[in-house]
Structures are given as structure tokens and as C-alpha cells.
Design an enzyme around this catalytic site. Structure first.
Site, PDB file in Angstrom:
ATOM      1  N   HIS A   1      98.849 -95.786  11.877  1.00 18.42           N
ATOM      2  CA  HIS A   1      97.570 -95.584  12.559  1.00 18.42           C
ATOM      3  C   HIS A   1      97.863 -94.762  13.805  1.00 18.42           C
ATOM      4  CE1 HIS A   1      93.351 -96.468  13.454  1.00 18.42           C
ATOM      5  NE2 HIS A   1      93.768 -96.272  14.698  1.00 18.42           N
ATOM      6  N   CYS A   2      97.257 -93.579  13.901  1.00 16.98           N
ATOM      7  CA  CYS A   2      97.607 -92.663  14.987  1.00 16.98           C
ATOM      8  C   CYS A   2      96.538 -92.692  16.087  1.00 16.98           C
ATOM      9  CB  CYS A   2      97.751 -91.244  14.438  1.00 16.98           C
ATOM     10  SG  CYS A   2      98.190 -90.061  15.720  1.00 16.98           S
ATOM     11  N   PRO A   3      96.889 -93.155  17.290  1.00 13.18           N
ATOM     12  CA  PRO A   3      95.893 -93.192  18.361  1.00 13.18           C
ATOM     13  C   PRO A   3      95.454 -91.796  18.807  1.00 13.18           C
ATOM     14  CG  PRO A   3      98.062 -93.823  19.181  1.00 13.18           C
ATOM     15  CD  PRO A   3      98.182 -93.697  17.698  1.00 13.18           C
TER      16      PRO A   3
ATOM     17  N   ASN B   1      92.790 -91.045  16.506  1.00 10.45           N
ATOM     18  CA  ASN B   1      91.925 -92.209  16.315  1.00 10.45           C
ATOM     19  C   ASN B   1      91.583 -92.410  14.838  1.00 10.45           C
ATOM     20  OD1 ASN B   1      90.347 -94.439  16.928  1.00 10.45           O
ATOM     21  ND2 ASN B   1      88.509 -93.227  17.328  1.00 10.45           N
ATOM     22  N   ASN B   2      92.587 -92.317  14.011  1.00 13.28           N
ATOM     23  CA  ASN B   2      92.363 -92.459  12.577  1.00 13.28           C
ATOM     24  C   ASN B   2      93.657 -92.943  11.931  1.00 13.28           C
ATOM     25  OD1 ASN B   2      91.039 -92.314  10.148  1.00 13.28           O
ATOM     26  ND2 ASN B   2      91.001 -90.073  10.030  1.00 13.28           N
TER      27      ASN B   2
END
Ligand SMILES: [Zn+2]
Ligand SMILES: [Zn+2]
Length: 366
Positions: free
Chosen positions: A155-157, A160-161
Site C-alpha cells: 500500500h503506497c502512501p 494513496n492507493n
């Protein structure tokens, strides 16, 4: 009516806060456009030829960067298809059964026709309590998205996805274009940066933009190149970030290269067969995200995709009750070429405990 209460307000606040890194990157990108195109190229460059070449190359990289970033952010992660969800009767049965062998028996029966080859560390069927489904291979539950994500990478901040099957190619291109963007800025800004320190620039506000631009571009180049290099290695080995931290467990045991089909086929699984799409952020990955070709588990003599000679090298798994389903049409062609087996060194029984990383959002399996 939508539920409202302290819990849902908190959730909504959290959802807004999750956008902060994306807003930060967008603002930084907007400023870099102003600093490079206006302050450096138009205000500070005196040579018209240099100006034109820099502006054209810059806009090309800028467009590819924004396009791939946009696609990574707004491509919805894919969730397991309907066949992986339990039926109403199966859910009821599962609720009635206590945890343990009977629970597993229900799941085993539900999973018997599904193309799943991986298990939990203890050899059980991978099941998501939250989504009430049998997890396809390489699928994990993301605690931020609160969903099971196909071929979840992480999950990549910054976007945001969740990065997974549907947008992994876009994420790689985003890393590649953002790295090229930073390197290009650093390279063309370098001579003006040197002039800044040698007092060769006129005393305007442009000189500060030029200085900060170089610092930012150089700093991001270093961090992006290590991240991009790491993901290139992952693609070449056909691993996700989660699988690099915790190797997938197959019926015969853990195998860190269980999904690897050799360099060229691993690349094609992410980028697709058509070269014209490789550098564009359009979806061209192979497969459906629910099942993945692996040479380690096609031991069933009835399996049409089993390559000749593979059966003798693999031990028969103990769980005969899960006949592996043939791979889907879209993927089985990756297995037809016998040259792909060289990289796969099966390590039956040589499983090692997975590493844990608090930064990862994958839920633990036992
Ligand atoms: Zn789930
Ligand atoms: Zn997520």
C-alpha cells in the site's frame, strides 16, 4: 442511509489525511514546473537552441510523469472474482464450525475447483475472515483499503492507493519517469547551479529557484533510483514486495522463486507481449490476477500445462484433495516454452519463516 457516528467521522478524517502525501507531491511538481520551465529555461537561459531543446524534452518527461502518476493513483485495485467468495451456505457452515480441522474441511471443499497453489505457513487454505473469501494466490488483505487486493505489492502512501495487479506496471513507469525527470533536471540545471556558487548568475529570484531545484532533483534522484532498482529486481524475479519479505508457501513448502518463469517471461507478465505498450501507462499485464503460472505445482498428470520432465523432479504433495485447475487461457501460453524452467530451483521442505516488517500492511497468516 449511510452510518454516521464517531467511527465513521474518524474514518472520513483519515481518508482526507491519506491524501496529504499526494497533495505534497503535486505541489512539489507544480513548483518544479514553474522553477524549471519559467525561471530556468525562459528567464535564465540565454541560448535559444538550449532553451528549445530543454523545454521540449522537459515537457515530454513531465507529461509521462504526470500520466503514469495519475494512472497509479486512480486505477482501482482489483479484488478477487466471485468464484473465490464463499456461498451463503458455506458461510453459515463456517460460522457453525469451531476453528480447526472442521473449519479447514469446509474451506478445502470450497476451494477444490479453484486455481490456488499457495497455502498459509501452517499449510491451511488462505482465507480472509474480513472479506469472507478464499484468497487467490498472491492476493493479500490490505488493512488500509480494508479489501483483498489481487497480487498485492504494497500500500503506497505516495499514491494513496494499493499497488497490485491492476496498477503495478503504472507504478513502475511512475518510478521510471519520475527518476528520469529528476535526473534530467539535475543534469541541465548543474551548470547554472555552479554559476550560483561562483556568483555568475544575475541577482534575481531565479537564482534561488535554480539552487533549490538542483538540491531537490539530486535528492529525489538518489532515493528514486534505489527504489526503482529494487522494483526492477523484483520484476526480474517475479516477486511482489510482500513476497520478498515473506516467501510464498506452496503445497510442497516455501519457495522464494515459486512464481519465477525466467527473466523474459517475468518481464512479460508485468509489461505484456506487445512492445509498443511497454513504455506507456496503459494496462498490458498478462493474466487475470487471480491465478499465476508456476512450474512448481503442476504435478497432476492430468494437467495439460505440465511440461515434460517436471513430474520427476517434484515430490508429490500430501494434499491430494486439491486437484490443481489448469491455468487460464491467458496465462498458460507463458508455460509452453520449455526454456523457462532453468531459473526455478525448487526447494521442497526447505521453508524458512517469513520476515515481518511493521511497515507492511498485509495481514498476518498463520
Ligand atoms: Zn480481505
Ligand atoms: Zn491498500
Amino acid at each position: 442511509m449511510a452510518p454516521s457516528g464517531p467511527g465513521s467521522v474518524r474514518r472520513r478524517c483519515r481518508r482526507v489525511l491519506y491524501w496529504i502525501p499526494v497533495v505534497f507531491i503535486s505541489l512539489l511538481l507544480g513548483w518544479s514546473y514553474y522553477a524549471y520551465a519559467i525561471q530556468l529555461c525562459i528567464v535564465s537561459m540565454e541560448n535559444v537552441g538550449e532553451q528549445v531543446v530543454c523545454l521540449i524534452a522537459y515537457h515530454l518527461l513531465f507529461a509521462m510523469f504526470v500520466w503514469s502518476y495519475w494512472k497509479t493513483i486512480f486505477t482501482l485495485p482489483m479484488n478477487p472474482s466471485k468464484e473465490f467468495h464463499l456461498s451463503y451456505a458455506e458461510k453459515e457452515l463456517l460460522e457453525r464450525e469451531p476453528r480447526g480441522e472442521a473449519h479447514q474441511e469446509v474451506l478445502r471443499r470450497a476451494a477444490k475447483d479453484l486455481p490456488i497453489y499457495t497455502r498459509t505457513m501452517s499449510g491451511a487454505i488462505r482465507y480472509c475472515d474480513r472479506c469472507q473469501l478464499i484468497k487467490p494466490d498472491r492476493c493479500h488483505h490490505c488493512s488500509v483499503c480494508d479489501k483483498c487486493i489481487l497480487k498485492m505489492d504494497h500500500h503506497c502512501p505516495w499514491v494513496n492507493n494499493c499497488v497490485g495487479f491492476s496498477n503495478y506496471k503504472f507504478f513502475l513507469l511512475f518510478l521510471a519517469y519520475s527518476l528520469l525527470y529528476c535526473l534530467f533536471i539535475a543534469a541541465t540545471d548543474l551548470q547554472y547551479f555552479i554559476k550560483f556558487w561562483t556568483n555568475g548568475l544575475p541577482d534575481t529570484q531565479a537564482k534561488f529557484h535554480i539552487m533549490f531545484l538542483f538540491f531537490a532533483a539530486a535528492m529525489f534522484s538518489v532515493s528514486l533510483s534505489s527504489l526503482f532498482g529494487y522494483h526492477c529486481w523484483l520484476v526480474s524475479k517475479n516477486k511482489s514486495t510482500l513476497e520478498a519479505f515473506r516467501s510464498p508457501v506452496f503445497r510442497h513448502g516455501t519457495d522464494k522463486n515459486g512464481f519465477s518463469l525466467g527473466f523474459s517471461k517475468n518481464m512479460r507478465q508485468v509489461f505484456g507481449d506487445e512492445k509498443k505498450y511497454w513504455l506507456l501507462p496503459v494496462f498490458s499485464s498478462l493474466g487475470d490476477g487471480c491465478s499465476f503460472p508456476t512450474c512448481l505445482v503442476n504435478q497432476d498428470p492430468e494437467q495439460p500445462s505440465t511440461p515434460a520432465g517436471m513430474n520427476s523432479t517434484l515430490k508429490t504433495p500430501e494434499n491430494h484433495q486439491f486437484p490443481a485447475k489448469p491455468l487460464r487461457e491467458s496465462q498458460s501460453h507463458l508455460l509452453t516454452d520449455s526454456q523457462s524452467w532453468t531459473e526455478n530451483t525448487a526447494n521442497p521442505g526447505k521453508g524458512k519463516a517469513g520476515m515481518s516488517n511493521p511497515a507492511l500492511t498485509m495481514e498476518n497468516e498463520t
